[in-house]
Design an enzyme around this catalytic site. Structure first.
Site, PDB file in Angstrom:
ATOM      1  N   LYS A   1     -13.864  10.290  -5.001  1.00  0.00           N
ATOM      2  CA  LYS A   1     -14.479  11.609  -5.221  1.00  0.00           C
ATOM      3  C   LYS A   1     -14.102  12.134  -6.601  1.00  0.00           C
ATOM      4  CE  LYS A   1     -12.449  15.445  -3.443  1.00  0.00           C
ATOM      5  NZ  LYS A   1     -12.170  16.418  -4.531  1.00  0.00           N
ATOM      6  N   ASN A   2     -12.821  12.032  -6.947  1.00  0.00           N
ATOM      7  CA  ASN A   2     -12.362  12.650  -8.198  1.00  0.00           C
ATOM      8  C   ASN A   2     -12.806  11.884  -9.437  1.00  0.00           C
ATOM      9  OD1 ASN A   2     -11.249  14.582  -6.622  1.00  0.00           O
ATOM     10  ND2 ASN A   2      -9.109  14.092  -7.059  1.00  0.00           N
TER      11      ASN A   2
ATOM     12  N   CYS B   1     -10.747  27.476  -4.173  1.00  0.00           N
ATOM     13  CA  CYS B   1      -9.346  27.738  -4.571  1.00  0.00           C
ATOM     14  C   CYS B   1      -8.435  27.915  -3.359  1.00  0.00           C
ATOM     15  CB  CYS B   1      -9.280  28.970  -5.449  1.00  0.00           C
ATOM     16  SG  CYS B   1     -10.315  28.824  -6.896  1.00  0.00           S
TER      17      CYS B   1
ATOM     18  N   ILE C   1       3.042  20.819  -8.387  1.00  0.00           N
ATOM     19  CA  ILE C   1       1.746  20.946  -9.083  1.00  0.00           C
ATOM     20  C   ILE C   1       1.010  22.234  -8.694  1.00  0.00           C
ATOM     21  CG2 ILE C   1      -0.474  19.815  -9.603  1.00  0.00           C
ATOM     22  CD1 ILE C   1       1.889  18.145 -10.542  1.00  0.00           C
TER      23      ILE C   1
ATOM     24  N   ASP D   1      -2.056  15.235  -4.037  1.00  0.00           N
ATOM     25  CA  ASP D   1      -3.095  15.073  -3.021  1.00  0.00           C
ATOM     26  C   ASP D   1      -2.613  14.270  -1.813  1.00  0.00           C
ATOM     27  OD1 ASP D   1      -4.870  16.558  -4.447  1.00  0.00           O
ATOM     28  OD2 ASP D   1      -6.065  14.869  -5.171  1.00  0.00           O
TER      29      ASP D   1
ATOM     30  N   ARG E   1      -5.254  28.276  -9.360  1.00  0.00           N
ATOM     31  CA  ARG E   1      -6.056  27.351 -10.143  1.00  0.00           C
ATOM     32  C   ARG E   1      -6.804  28.011 -11.306  1.00  0.00           C
ATOM     33  NH1 ARG E   1      -8.443  22.852  -6.057  1.00  0.00           N
ATOM     34  NH2 ARG E   1      -7.711  21.410  -7.598  1.00  0.00           N
ATOM     35  N   PRO E   2      -6.075  28.560 -12.265  1.00  0.00           N
ATOM     36  CA  PRO E   2      -6.736  29.163 -13.425  1.00  0.00           C
ATOM     37  C   PRO E   2      -7.400  28.108 -14.318  1.00  0.00           C
ATOM     38  CG  PRO E   2      -4.349  29.197 -13.699  1.00  0.00           C
ATOM     39  CD  PRO E   2      -4.623  28.602 -12.357  1.00  0.00           C
ATOM     40  N   ILE E   3      -8.209  28.566 -15.279  1.00  0.00           N
ATOM     41  CA  ILE E   3      -8.874  27.615 -16.194  1.00  0.00           C
ATOM     42  C   ILE E   3      -8.513  27.910 -17.651  1.00  0.00           C
ATOM     43  CG2 ILE E   3     -10.797  26.959 -14.673  1.00  0.00           C
ATOM     44  CD1 ILE E   3     -12.512  29.022 -16.216  1.00  0.00           C
ATOM     45  N   ASP E   4      -7.357  28.576 -17.850  1.00  0.00           N
ATOM     46  CA  ASP E   4      -6.965  28.952 -19.221  1.00  0.00           C
ATOM     47  C   ASP E   4      -6.845  27.742 -20.149  1.00  0.00           C
ATOM     48  OD1 ASP E   4      -4.842  28.399 -17.385  1.00  0.00           O
ATOM     49  OD2 ASP E   4      -3.384  29.016 -18.904  1.00  0.00           O
ATOM     50  N   LEU E   5      -6.333  26.616 -19.631  1.00  0.00           N
ATOM     51  CA  LEU E   5      -6.150  25.435 -20.493  1.00  0.00           C
ATOM     52  C   LEU E   5      -7.504  24.868 -20.924  1.00  0.00           C
ATOM     53  CD1 LEU E   5      -3.291  23.652 -18.479  1.00  0.00           C
ATOM     54  CD2 LEU E   5      -3.058  25.074 -20.515  1.00  0.00           C
TER      55      LEU E   5
ATOM     56  N   ARG F   1     -15.488  17.301   2.522  1.00  0.00           N
ATOM     57  CA  ARG F   1     -15.595  17.278   1.052  1.00  0.00           C
ATOM     58  C   ARG F   1     -15.035  15.982   0.481  1.00  0.00           C
ATOM     59  NH1 ARG F   1     -11.892  21.261  -0.878  1.00  0.00           N
ATOM     60  NH2 ARG F   1     -12.301  20.094  -2.766  1.00  0.00           N
TER      61      ARG F   1
ATOM     62  N   ARG G   1     -14.527  23.735  -6.828  1.00  0.00           N
ATOM     63  CA  ARG G   1     -13.693  23.981  -7.996  1.00  0.00           C
ATOM     64  C   ARG G   1     -14.056  23.040  -9.162  1.00  0.00           C
ATOM     65  NH1 ARG G   1      -9.495  26.129 -11.288  1.00  0.00           N
ATOM     66  NH2 ARG G   1      -8.685  24.359 -12.392  1.00  0.00           N
TER      67      ARG G   1
END
Ligand code: UD1
Length: 419
Positions: A22-23, A116, A328, A306, A121-125, A398, A92
């Site tokens: 999936k990933n 989430c 993580i 995971d 789980r921010p997306i700042d990076l 999922r 996400r």
């Protein structure tokens, strides 16, 4: 609504071929947006998250055909740079479309992604890296308006943390950039390599320079290709857990065994006998596992976050005590109260969980709060005495293809029922 009904206590045995990752599939589907020409992707798993990515591609103008596990994608005519909020919220990982859209159209308009359940789980990076590539980003009421007015410019970027998604976004965006991008402290998960291999098959120039530095030389245009997605290392590990917790024996085939090295160590230490070659392994479990010691989740090649929840399910019936440290995600122990309903002895303080093995779990009605936490409940149910109802299957669907059919073929008493 559907639930999985499991009567535990059956030893699992037989052969299982591992589904596609999936990933890997999700960022590669985003990457298919860059190619002008037909992309043929084999080994795509049949999952709701994959459907969500396909729906995003279709909404952008891609034409897509599915033949079982093969997706045929033609993104020659992209008609918009806007992703609908509802589509973004489905998962996400939709954030990888940011880099892909910027690469293809120089623009992207999207909302913050969904999915989430395991922490903030921010997306700042992601956003910082895109700005370093010359992208202007305006955030308005949860919407991101991103424009690379003068095109994407190659840059030297250092990630503060080796985020998987941010690494994928940089690779995707920089592939269409002008000049060279050097990405330092990149994530090293096998799915990153798979994405780079796919893009290179389409004409990109991505090189791995040392362990966590990636060099991307921008190219003007990508073409179509035919590509095999790698198989899913977390799903392979999950079937190993199903064999291990039931005292069973299983042949797990069609996946890169080297990708699960950190996981193999815990099966060995728990008393399982494992024989493997490059693409398959045989696991024989002891009557009772003696998993112990400390399991600390880390970016690859460390122990995968995971697999923390399925490993915890196994440790609940170990002869010994196991300590988990989740480094993580800040909120990845939602399976703990559910496992406790089944008789597990677990105490949590912050990011540390101490699991004192018990002789037997018992059946209960349990709620899947997230994908890996959900499958952990199924693993526990396989070993529990009596009947377990696992409810809220949307998360499990999922990530796991035909889960009840596969487990039933391996000897489990498991059914999907409507309630
Ligand atoms: C990917 C995987 C997910 C896996 C995770 C870690 C996919 C589709 N999902 O998720 O299954 O659990 O890697 O191996 O591949 N972070 C920030 N700011 C950012 C980005 C991340 O603080 O801009 C934090 C996250 O909140 C999290 C940590 O970094 O605590 C790891 O996140 P990341 O590696 O980005 O995971 P994902 O790509 O979301």
């Amino acid at each position: 609504m559907e639930k999985l009904v499991v009567y535990g206590g059956k030893k699992l045995s037989g052969t299982i071929s591992v589904q596609g990752s999936k990933n890997s599939t999700l960022p590669i589907l985003a990457g298919a947006l860059l190619a002008q020409g037909e992309v043929v992707l084999h080994n795509c798993p049949l999952l709701t998250d994959v459907n969500a990515a396909v729906n995003i591609l279709k909404s952008l103008g891609s034409r897509i055909k599915r033949e079982n596990n093969t997706l045929i994608i033609d993104s020659t005519n992209i008609t918009t740079s806007v992703i609908d909020e509802n589509l973004m919220h489905e998962m996400r990982s939709s954030i990888v479309f940011l880099g892909a859209l910027l690469a293809r159209t120089g623009k992207a308009e999207l909302s913050a992604p969904g999915g989430c359940e395991i922490g903030l789980r921010p997306i700042d990076l992601h956003l910082k890296a895109m700005r370093e590539l010359g992208v202007e980003i305006n955030e308005e009421k949860g919407n991101l308006l991103c424009v690379a007015k003068n095109g994407i410019k190659g840059a030297e970027i250092t990630l503060a943390f080796p985020s998987v998604g941010a690494t994928e976004n940089v690779i995707l965006a920089a592939t269409a950039g002008e000049g060279r991008t050097i990405l330092i402290n990149a994530a090293r998960e096998p799915e990153i390599k798979n994405l780079a291999d796919f893009l290179n098959s389409c004409g990109a120039k991505i090189y791995f320079a040392g362990e966590s530095t990636i060099i991307i030389d921008g190219v003007k245009k990508l073409h179509g290709c035919e590509f095999n997605i790698i198989s899913d290392r977390i799903v392979a590990s999950t079937y190993m857990a199903a064999a291990a917790i039931t005292g069973g024996e299983m042949e797990i085939t069609n996946f890169p065994v080297r990708d699960i090295q950190p996981v193999l160590d815990i099966f060995n230490s728990g008393g399982c006998i494992i024989n493997s070659d490059e693409t398959s392994l045989h696991i024989k479990a002891p009557e009772r596992l003696h998993l112990s010691g400390t399991i600390r989740t880390m970016p690859f090649p460390g122990f995968p976050t995971d697999f923390q929840a399925p490993a915890m399910a196994m440790s609940t019936v170990s002869e010994l005590t196991t300590i988990f440290i989740e480094t993580i995600f800040e909120s990845r122990y939602k399976h703990v109260p559910q496992l406790k309903r089944m008789g597990a002895d677990i105490s949590v303080e912050g990011t540390v969980a101490v699991v004192q093995g018990v002789k037997k779990l018992h059946g209960a009605t349990v709620y899947a709060e997230d994908l890996r936490g959900g499958i952990a409940l199924v693993i526990a149910a396989l070993a529990a005495e009596g009947k377990t109802d696992v409810i809220n299957l949307k998360h499990i669907d999922r990530g796991y293809e035909k889960i009840e059919d596969n487990l039933r073929r391996l000897g489990a008493e498991i059914n999907r029922e409507v309630y």
